[in-house]
Design a protein around this motif. Structure first.
Motif: not given
Length: 393
Positions: A41-51, A86-89
């Motif tokens: 069982x895993x957890x992914x974090x999903x993000x972008x590198x810019x606001x 949403x802030x970068x990262x």
């Protein structure tokens, strides 16, 4: 998260075969390896590198459809609800479930997230730069197919609603029927392309043809085809005085960037702004800003020149629709020049630098144990502190 303005169509890429064909091969191989050696069982974090502005709905709709098709459970923890900055990262969401079930979904879910979030941010900024101006989404012709068309219209609606919460008029609609539901409409807006004016032979005749065919609709007329924006605009207003007096007539400025609007040159462009917004040109400007103010095409001076001509001729209720390259920067310059624009037609919320749209997903937990590659520790969970305004799955 508000419901979408129209019925959701069933995603066509939720079958195992479609996913396997479209995903990166190393994800397919990871799925096979983990299935052989034991699931976790895993957890992914999903993000972008810019606001960005959070616009996850299309991705979440797809993910939930896949979960239903596969009969699997996915825990979705949305950290920033739709329309929030949403802030970068900063992770937009965490996804928890079986690694076998989730490992081959990353490619497609990222495709459905990154560009939408960046476009939503662009639309949000544009609307805030010109809060008293209504916007019309005209991005469809620049999209690479129906899926991108849906994504960009959705993104514009998200950015628009975020700006509307801060007092802006935002996007009132778009230019086609298929995606009008995102703006609470049943059909797209629009009257005529340049082709109709070429067919009619004169701008006035094109307006007459449109009005005869659609007598109950407001009339927006393109006035740049023959390079006589002021002359043809006034001719149309005189031909339809009742529409002009009733606020049902608009002139759309779409002047080509290779020439000035009728009656303008560099000196007259400066003079027009001196009359109406002198502060806008009395400080250092970049070349791009100067072009938006006093250059060729649809400049701030061009808009003011058209407004002057209409008012002096007795048509103060004829509106001005401006189009051509109205991205964030141009909207900002128009605001500083107090350009008297009623509506902006634009598709320039489509991301400019596509590499900024790349979303990323990293696993940050394996069977509840925090673990992430070195350099991505900022993605690890920090409890409720990261959630904005009660974000939830």
């Amino acid at each position: 998260m508000p419901k979408r303005g129209g019925p959701a169509s069933a995603p066509s890429d939720t079958t195992d075969a479609a996913i396997a064909a479209r995903t990166d091969s190393y994800f397919n191989r990871t799925k096979a390896i983990v299935a052989r050696f034991g699931d976790t069982r895993v957890t992914y974090a999903v993000f972008l590198r810019r606001p960005v502005v959070s616009a996850p709905r299309l991705m979440l709709d797809w993910l939930r459809a896949v979960a239903a098709a596969r009969g699997m459970e996915i825990k979705i923890e949305v950290m920033h609800e739709e329309g929030q900055w949403v802030g970068a990262g900063d992770p937009l969401l965490y996804l928890t479930g079986s690694l076998v079930a989730l490992s081959d979904l990353e490619t497609i879910l990222l495709q459905k997230l990154g560009a939408a979030c960046v476009a939503a941010h662009n639309a949000y900024q544009m609307c805030l730069e010109l809060p008293q101006v209504a916007f019309l989404a005209m991005e469809a012709r620049h999209c690479a197919g129906a899926e991108m068309q849906e994504m960009m219209a959705y993104a514009a609606s998200v950015g628009s609603r975020a700006a509307q919460r801060e007092g802006a008029k935002g996007f009132i609609g778009n230019a086609n029927d298929a995606t009008a539901h995102w703006f609470g409409q049943t059909s797209g807006y629009g009257t005529m392309p340049h082709a109709l004016i070429g067919y009619a032979g004169t701008t006035v005749r094109a307006a007459e043809m449109f009005h005869e065919t659609f007598p109950d609709q407001a009339l927006t007329v393109l006035v740049d085809y023959f390079g006589r924006e002021v002359t043809d605009g006034l001719a149309v207003a005189r031909r339809f005085p009742d529409l002009a007096a009733g606020g049902q007539l608009a002139m759309r400025l779409d002047t080509h960037g290779g020439r000035f609007l009728e009656g303008l040159d560099p000196a007259e462009s400066y003079a027009v702004l001196e009359r109406h917004a002198p502060g806008a040109i009395r400080r250092y400007r970049s070349e791009t800003e100067l072009r938006h103010l006093v250059g060729t095409g649809v400049s701030a001076a061009a808009v003011w020149k058209m407004r002057e001509a209409l008012d002096q001729a007795g048509f103060p209720k004829v509106r001005i629709v401006a189009s051509s390259g109205f991205g964030v920067g141009k909207c900002r310059v128009m605001a500083e020049a107090k350009a008297p624009i009623d509506v902006v037609g634009t598709g320039s919320f489509i991301p400019d630098a596509w590499n900024e749209t790349y979303a990323t997903a990293d696993i940050v937990e394996y069977d509840g144990v925090p673990r992430v590659k070195v350099g991505r520790e900022f993605l690890l969970r920090h409890g409720e502190a990261r959630k904005k305004n009660g974000g939830h799955g």
